[in-house]
Design a protein around this motif. Structure first.
Motif, mmCIF file in Angstrom:
data_model
loop_
_atom_site.group_PDB
_atom_site.id
_atom_site.type_symbol
_atom_site.label_atom_id
_atom_site.label_comp_id
_atom_site.label_asym_id
_atom_site.label_seq_id
_atom_site.Cartn_x
_atom_site.Cartn_y
_atom_site.Cartn_z
ATOM 1 N N TYR A 136 0.521 -0.741 -0.273
ATOM 2 C CA TYR A 136 -0.154 -0.014 -0.109
ATOM 3 C C TYR A 136 1.179 1.347 0.397
ATOM 4 C CZ TYR A 136 -4.607 -1.964 0.227
ATOM 5 O OH TYR A 136 -5.987 -2.637 0.684
ATOM 6 N N ALA A 137 1.479 1.231 0.979
ATOM 7 C CA ALA A 137 2.484 2.535 0.924
ATOM 8 C C ALA A 137 3.566 2.476 0.159
ATOM 9 C CB ALA A 137 3.269 2.451 2.326
ATOM 10 N N GLY A 138 4.378 1.214 -0.565
ATOM 11 C CA GLY A 138 5.910 1.450 -1.209
ATOM 12 C C GLY A 138 5.238 1.562 -2.562
ATOM 13 N N ALA A 139 4.143 0.460 -2.966
ATOM 14 C CA ALA A 139 4.063 1.168 -4.592
ATOM 15 C C ALA A 139 3.554 2.435 -5.040
ATOM 16 C CB ALA A 139 3.420 -0.549 -4.649
ATOM 17 N N SER A 140 3.473 2.050 -6.060
ATOM 18 C CA SER A 140 3.096 3.339 -7.023
ATOM 19 C C SER A 140 1.723 3.171 -7.511
ATOM 20 C CB SER A 140 3.537 3.271 -8.672
ATOM 21 O OG SER A 140 3.098 4.724 -9.027
ATOM 22 N N ASP A 141 0.694 4.113 -7.243
ATOM 23 C CA ASP A 141 -0.963 2.882 -7.537
ATOM 24 C C ASP A 141 -0.844 3.896 -8.846
ATOM 25 O OD1 ASP A 141 -3.574 3.392 -7.409
ATOM 26 O OD2 ASP A 141 -3.474 4.706 -6.560
ATOM 27 N N SER A 142 -0.834 3.605 -10.114
ATOM 28 C CA SER A 142 -1.125 3.402 -11.074
ATOM 29 C C SER A 142 -1.825 2.759 -11.910
ATOM 30 C CB SER A 142 0.545 3.104 -12.023
ATOM 31 O OG SER A 142 1.407 2.158 -12.017
ATOM 32 N N ILE A 143 -2.557 2.287 -11.367
ATOM 33 C CA ILE A 143 -3.897 1.252 -12.328
ATOM 34 C C ILE A 143 -4.448 1.993 -13.474
ATOM 35 C CG2 ILE A 143 -6.090 -0.980 -12.086
ATOM 36 C CD1 ILE A 143 -3.190 -1.651 -11.086
ATOM 37 N N LEU A 144 -5.384 2.914 -13.039
ATOM 38 C CA LEU A 144 -6.132 3.552 -13.418
ATOM 39 C C LEU A 144 -5.265 4.491 -14.894
ATOM 40 C CD1 LEU A 144 -8.677 5.183 -11.071
ATOM 41 C CD2 LEU A 144 -8.905 2.704 -12.068
ATOM 42 N N LYS A 145 -4.298 5.236 -14.507
ATOM 43 C CA LYS A 145 -3.008 6.262 -14.949
ATOM 44 C C LYS A 145 -3.176 4.909 -16.149
ATOM 45 C CE LYS A 145 -1.550 8.569 -11.858
ATOM 46 N NZ LYS A 145 0.239 8.988 -10.490
ATOM 47 N N ALA A 146 -2.823 3.671 -15.879
ATOM 48 C CA ALA A 146 -2.130 3.149 -17.057
ATOM 49 C C ALA A 146 -3.228 2.295 -17.904
ATOM 50 C CB ALA A 146 -1.290 2.033 -16.261
ATOM 51 N N ASP A 147 -4.293 2.496 -17.250
ATOM 52 C CA ASP A 147 -6.200 2.369 -18.312
ATOM 53 C C ASP A 147 -5.177 3.732 -19.328
ATOM 54 O OD1 ASP A 147 -5.777 -0.562 -17.169
ATOM 55 O OD2 ASP A 147 -7.702 0.258 -15.562
ATOM 56 N N VAL A 184 0.808 -8.611 -6.131
ATOM 57 C CA VAL A 184 -0.233 -8.724 -6.391
ATOM 58 C C VAL A 184 -0.740 -6.535 -7.417
ATOM 59 C CG1 VAL A 184 -1.118 -6.629 -4.233
ATOM 60 C CG2 VAL A 184 -2.772 -7.587 -6.028
ATOM 61 N N HIS A 185 0.635 -5.518 -6.946
ATOM 62 C CA HIS A 185 0.251 -4.793 -7.478
ATOM 63 C C HIS A 185 0.956 -4.656 -8.835
ATOM 64 C CE1 HIS A 185 4.279 -4.371 -5.484
ATOM 65 N NE2 HIS A 185 4.786 -3.905 -6.485
ATOM 66 N N LEU A 186 1.845 -5.680 -9.230
ATOM 67 C CA LEU A 186 1.758 -5.654 -10.154
ATOM 68 C C LEU A 186 1.482 -5.963 -12.214
ATOM 69 C CD1 LEU A 186 5.504 -7.499 -9.881
ATOM 70 C CD2 LEU A 186 5.096 -5.032 -9.732
ATOM 71 N N TYR A 187 0.084 -6.691 -11.084
ATOM 72 C CA TYR A 187 -1.051 -7.765 -12.691
ATOM 73 C C TYR A 187 -1.983 -6.428 -13.385
ATOM 74 C CZ TYR A 187 1.492 -11.766 -10.079
ATOM 75 O OH TYR A 187 1.958 -12.240 -9.206
ATOM 76 N N ALA A 188 -2.476 -6.816 -14.347
ATOM 77 C CA ALA A 188 -2.964 -5.963 -14.692
ATOM 78 C C ALA A 188 -4.635 -6.712 -14.148
ATOM 79 C CB ALA A 188 -2.730 -6.081 -16.239
ATOM 80 N N PRO A 209 -8.290 -0.962 -7.879
ATOM 81 C CA PRO A 209 -9.592 -0.234 -8.080
ATOM 82 C C PRO A 209 -11.094 -1.367 -8.790
ATOM 83 C CG PRO A 209 -8.410 0.616 -9.075
ATOM 84 C CD PRO A 209 -7.212 0.113 -8.601
ATOM 85 N N SER A 210 -11.803 -1.542 -8.656
ATOM 86 C CA SER A 210 -12.905 -2.626 -9.305
ATOM 87 C C SER A 210 -13.318 -2.521 -10.258
ATOM 88 C CB SER A 210 -14.502 -2.017 -8.191
ATOM 89 O OG SER A 210 -14.651 -0.669 -8.688
#
Length: 240
Positions: A136-147, A184-188, A209-210
């Motif tokens: 939670y603290a270390g990974a870049s929150d880039s899921i929506l950004k990548a989409d 888990v933060h790596l996966y599409a 994100p859902s």
């Protein structure tokens, strides 16, 4: 991944690298019944890892979009950070599996017997909270950004939505393999599932994100005459 066996895929990656203006990553294939794709590496070299199931599952346009999504993550420049977090969190999470194997090797039974499963359950309770906090603290929150980044550059939100729904449904129905939750933060699309009570701690890693949120963001994004334009139109989300 052999360039002779997967010529079309390599040509597709070359084209996408030109479109995204990024250095070409090395592509690797691994055998899995779960459709998985993720990117690791450093600023000097990135590696896209894709499962055989994903290649078999995706339509041509969808496959291009999921690879475009990985290149969007490379373009963001957070691959090194996410890889380091996956290394640290993955090592911590692996202690629960080590506890299971140690229980079996010391005579507590087989993998599906109650004793080693309970020992693993206790070990998970100890390590999964700090592991999830690191992610939670270390990974870049880039899921929506990548989409959104892939859709803006490729200009086809319908195909991206279709690809994500296909991944989600296949993982939901068929995924029974164990994946390290520290990754888990790596996966599409998140393949980590709590398949039994003994896996309940894995719900801590349901941090993406859902699917509905992702589809809303994708369907609100359009590219008109090369300009990013947000289109407020949610009528297409009735399928979700």
């Amino acid at each position: 991944m052999s360039s002779t066996e997967f010529t079309e895929l390599h040509n597709m990656v070359d084209k996408l690298c030109t479109i995204f203006s990024v250095k070409r990553p090395q592509v690797h294939l691994f055998e899995s019944s779960v459709p998985v794709i993720f990117t690791v590496g450093s600023k000097k070299k990135s590696h896209i890892i894709v499962s055989r199931r994903l290649l078999d599952l995706m339509e041509d346009g969808e496959l291009e979009m999921v690879f475009a999504r990985e290149l969007a993550r490379i373009k963001e420049g957070n691959v090194t950070q996410n890889t380091f977090v996956a290394l640290v969190a993955g090592i911590i999470a692996s202690f629960s599996t080590i506890a299971l194997w140690m229980a079996m090797l010391t005579g507590f039974g087989q993998e599906d017997d109650p004793a080693p499963k309970f020992i693993r359950f206790v070990a998970m309770g100890i390590v999964m909270l700090p592991c999830s906090l690191i992610v939670y603290a270390g990974a870049s929150d880039s899921i929506l950004k990548a989409d959104i980044g892939a859709v803006r550059i490729m200009g086809n939100n319908a195909v991206m939505s279709s690809a994500l729904k296909r991944l989600h449904n296949d993982i939901l129905l068929n995924s029974m393999e164990y994946f390290n939750p520290g990754h888990v933060h790596l996966y599409a699309m998140n393949p980590v599932k709590a398949n039994s009570f003994f896996d309940i701690h894995l719900s801590l890693f349901d941090m993406k994100p859902s699917l509905s949120e992702r589809l809303i963001s994708i369907n609100e994004t359009n590219v008109v005459a090369g300009q990013d334009k947000i289109v407020r139109n949610r009528t297409n989300l009735t399928e979700v």
